[in-house]
Scaffold this active site. Structure first.
Site, mmCIF file in Angstrom:
data_model
loop_
_atom_site.group_PDB
_atom_site.id
_atom_site.type_symbol
_atom_site.label_atom_id
_atom_site.label_comp_id
_atom_site.label_asym_id
_atom_site.label_seq_id
_atom_site.Cartn_x
_atom_site.Cartn_y
_atom_site.Cartn_z
ATOM 1 N N GLY A 18 4.381 18.572 40.213
ATOM 2 C CA GLY A 18 3.719 17.385 40.768
ATOM 3 C C GLY A 18 4.168 16.120 40.065
ATOM 4 N N TYR A 152 -2.407 36.186 43.813
ATOM 5 C CA TYR A 152 -1.534 35.002 43.796
ATOM 6 C C TYR A 152 -0.605 35.057 45.016
ATOM 7 C CZ TYR A 152 1.930 31.565 42.140
ATOM 8 O OH TYR A 152 2.759 30.487 42.024
HETATM 9 N N1 LIG Z 1 6.447 27.065 37.976
HETATM 10 C C1 LIG Z 1 6.867 27.976 38.816
HETATM 11 O O1 LIG Z 1 7.672 28.842 38.471
HETATM 12 C C2 LIG Z 1 6.385 27.963 40.236
HETATM 13 C C3 LIG Z 1 5.256 27.256 40.602
HETATM 14 N N2 LIG Z 1 4.851 27.292 41.911
HETATM 15 C C4 LIG Z 1 3.660 26.539 42.312
HETATM 16 O O2 LIG Z 1 3.881 25.180 42.054
HETATM 17 C C5 LIG Z 1 2.643 24.514 41.872
HETATM 18 C C6 LIG Z 1 2.708 23.623 40.645
HETATM 19 O O3 LIG Z 1 2.961 24.450 39.544
HETATM 20 P P1 LIG Z 1 3.663 23.943 38.200
HETATM 21 O O4 LIG Z 1 3.955 22.526 38.287
HETATM 22 O O5 LIG Z 1 4.729 24.888 37.890
HETATM 23 O O6 LIG Z 1 2.476 24.207 37.193
HETATM 24 P P2 LIG Z 1 1.901 23.307 36.002
HETATM 25 O O7 LIG Z 1 0.894 24.194 35.337
HETATM 26 O O8 LIG Z 1 2.983 22.711 35.210
HETATM 27 O O9 LIG Z 1 1.139 22.126 36.767
HETATM 28 C C7 LIG Z 1 0.022 22.391 37.578
HETATM 29 C C8 LIG Z 1 -0.901 21.190 37.551
HETATM 30 O O10 LIG Z 1 -2.025 21.513 38.391
HETATM 31 C C9 LIG Z 1 -3.205 21.078 37.740
HETATM 32 N N3 LIG Z 1 -4.358 21.833 38.197
HETATM 33 C C10 LIG Z 1 -4.649 23.134 37.971
HETATM 34 N N4 LIG Z 1 -5.839 23.449 38.483
HETATM 35 C C11 LIG Z 1 -6.305 22.319 39.081
HETATM 36 C C12 LIG Z 1 -7.500 22.006 39.779
HETATM 37 N N5 LIG Z 1 -8.465 22.918 39.967
HETATM 38 N N6 LIG Z 1 -7.659 20.761 40.273
HETATM 39 C C13 LIG Z 1 -6.694 19.814 40.065
HETATM 40 N N7 LIG Z 1 -5.563 20.051 39.383
HETATM 41 C C14 LIG Z 1 -5.373 21.291 38.903
HETATM 42 C C15 LIG Z 1 -2.922 21.300 36.267
HETATM 43 O O11 LIG Z 1 -3.799 20.541 35.442
HETATM 44 C C16 LIG Z 1 -1.469 20.887 36.159
HETATM 45 O O12 LIG Z 1 -1.319 19.517 35.852
HETATM 46 C C17 LIG Z 1 1.585 25.613 41.842
HETATM 47 O O13 LIG Z 1 0.949 25.670 43.091
HETATM 48 C C18 LIG Z 1 2.389 26.870 41.589
HETATM 49 O O14 LIG Z 1 1.740 28.002 42.108
HETATM 50 C C19 LIG Z 1 5.546 27.960 42.870
HETATM 51 C C20 LIG Z 1 6.656 28.652 42.543
HETATM 52 C C21 LIG Z 1 7.171 28.723 41.215
HETATM 53 C C1 LIG Z 2 4.084 36.464 40.755
HETATM 54 C C2 LIG Z 2 3.847 35.255 39.932
HETATM 55 C C3 LIG Z 2 4.949 34.281 40.033
HETATM 56 C C4 LIG Z 2 4.549 32.963 39.492
HETATM 57 C C5 LIG Z 2 5.548 31.876 39.701
HETATM 58 C C6 LIG Z 2 5.988 31.793 41.112
HETATM 59 O O1 LIG Z 2 5.249 31.366 42.005
HETATM 60 C C7 LIG Z 2 7.302 32.205 41.453
HETATM 61 C C8 LIG Z 2 8.185 32.811 40.638
HETATM 62 C C9 LIG Z 2 9.461 33.039 41.176
HETATM 63 C C10 LIG Z 2 10.457 33.814 40.790
HETATM 64 C C11 LIG Z 2 10.450 34.928 39.971
HETATM 65 C C12 LIG Z 2 11.625 35.595 39.884
HETATM 66 C C13 LIG Z 2 11.734 36.892 39.345
HETATM 67 C C14 LIG Z 2 12.894 37.514 39.480
HETATM 68 C C15 LIG Z 2 13.073 38.901 39.037
HETATM 69 O O2 LIG Z 2 12.428 39.794 39.914
HETATM 70 C C16 LIG Z 2 14.524 39.262 38.956
HETATM 71 O O3 LIG Z 2 15.115 39.043 40.213
HETATM 72 C C17 LIG Z 2 15.228 38.488 37.920
HETATM 73 C C18 LIG Z 2 15.944 39.426 37.036
HETATM 74 C C19 LIG Z 2 16.900 38.687 36.150
HETATM 75 C C20 LIG Z 2 17.678 39.612 35.317
HETATM 76 O O4 LIG Z 2 18.639 39.145 34.755
HETATM 77 O O5 LIG Z 2 17.339 40.794 35.270
#
Ligand SMILES: NC(=O)C1=CN([C@@H]2O[C@H](COP(=O)(O)OP(=O)(O)OC[C@H]3O[C@@H](n4cnc5c(N)ncnc54)[C@H](O)[C@@H]3O)[C@@H](O)[C@H]2O)C=CC1
Ligand SMILES: CCCCCC(=O)/C=C/C=C\C=C\C=C\[C@@H](O)[C@@H](O)CCCC(=O)O
Length: 258
Positions: A18, A152
């Site tokens: 964000g 999730y």
């Molecule tokens: N980081 C990752 O690997 C991935 C994240 N996402 C999604 O991206 C979105 C953002 O995640 P990130 O930026 O990575 O996480 P982050 O933890 O860095 O940021 C999330 C933000 O949401 C805020 N937040 C949490 N609960 C809240 C609530 N009840 N009301 C208002 N604000 C709230 C937190 O205070 C924080 O500032 C999430 O929906 C997450 O599920 C999706 C795929 C991968």
């Molecule tokens: C289920 C919770 C996920 C929380 C974060 C989210 O929303 C998304 C995560 C996205 C990607 C995760 C990738 C995982 C990949 C592994 O399954 C594998 O493909 C990577 C293996 C790498 C290796 O070198 O073995």
């Protein structure tokens, strides 16, 4: 839509994805960004940093727990009262905590639904607004299954199903609003570290088997995918997966010939 002079509201805008999105929106000469987040310290800090970088009055922090309908609506109202308009709503706040799964569904899915409907109320052309774009944050696990993170995964599948469907609801289309979602793979944020602290079935497995080996989506890759979706007037109901090093790709719904 171009960004010049427009206004965005971003939930979870204090940090991570964000914050990165808000930064890019301001760099594209948006009039202002409303950072909507439950974390007051981080939110104030981020808003201050943006005002130093882009100028006074460019960022407004709204303390809000997105699970509260009253607080979320107040944030939309504050945004319009502060900047005079709203053009882009990013329903992005999310957590990973399988042990608090009802709370997780409230944040990851219910608040996305509520934020989309509030966007129609505050941006809709029939409601005095200029129309606009809603960007919902799902995940790659909004498209594929993931064991140890069933709820999730369900919440993120819900965001995909809702986005694909809401985008074509007459009340949304007739108000000049497009709705899209992003499905990133793991992104370079503190999200997993926070999930470790909170305790989650998935993070124990992740820590043992994957940590340090999963490539991360860079902020620049993610933000350019979102910018493209906002700029493309034909992107509606689009669900874009974002893969590290490979960019963004639209994933159509399965054709079941029903
Ligand atoms: N980081 C990752 O690997 C991935 C994240 N996402 C999604 O991206 C979105 C953002 O995640 P990130 O930026 O990575 O996480 P982050 O933890 O860095 O940021 C999330 C933000 O949401 C805020 N937040 C949490 N609960 C809240 C609530 N009840 N009301 C208002 N604000 C709230 C937190 O205070 C924080 O500032 C999430 O929906 C997450 O599920 C999706 C795929 C991968
Ligand atoms: C289920 C919770 C996920 C929380 C974060 C989210 O929303 C998304 C995560 C996205 C990607 C995760 C990738 C995982 C990949 C592994 O399954 C594998 O493909 C990577 C293996 C790498 C290796 O070198 O073995």
């Amino acid at each position: 839509m171009n960004f010049d002079g427009k206004v965005a509201l971003v939930t979870g805008g204090a940090d991570g994805i964000g914050k990165a999105l808000s930064d890019v929106f301001l760099s594209k000469n948006m009039k202002g960004v409303c950072l909507v987040d439950v974390n007051e310290d981080k939110g104030q800090e981020t808003a201050k940093a943006f005002e130093e970088k882009y100028g006074a009055g460019k960022a407004k922090f709204c303390k809000c727990d997105v699970t509260s309908s009253e607080q979320l609506e107040a944030a939309f109202k504050t945004c319009v009262d502060t900047f005079g308009r709203l053009d882009v709503a990013c329903n992005n706040a999310g957590i990973l905590n399988e042990y608090k799964w009802k709370l997780m569904v409230s944040i990851n899915l219910n608040a996305v639904i509520e934020g989309t409907y509030l966007a129609v109320k505050y941006m809709g052309t029939k409601n005095g607004g200029n129309g606009g774009v809603v960007v919902n944050t799902s995940s790659v696990v909004g498209l594929v299954p993931r064991q140890y993170a069933a709820v999730y995964t369900a919440s993120k599948h819900g965001v995909v199903g809702f986005t694909r469907s809401a985008a074509f609801e007459p009340d949304v289309v007739d108000n000049g609003i497009r709705v899209v979602a992003i499905c990133p793979m793991a992104v370079e944020t503190e999200f997993m570290a926070i999930a470790y602290e909170q305790g989650s079935k998935y993070t124990e497995v992740y820590r043992n088997e994957m940590e340090g080996r999963v490539p991360r989506v860079k902020f620049e890759e993610l933000t350019s995918a979102v910018v493209q979706l906002i700029e493309d007037k034909d992107a509606n109901g689009s669900i874009n997966v974002i893969v590290p090093g490979k960019g963004s790709k639209s994933i159509p719904p399965p054709n079941l010939n029903l």
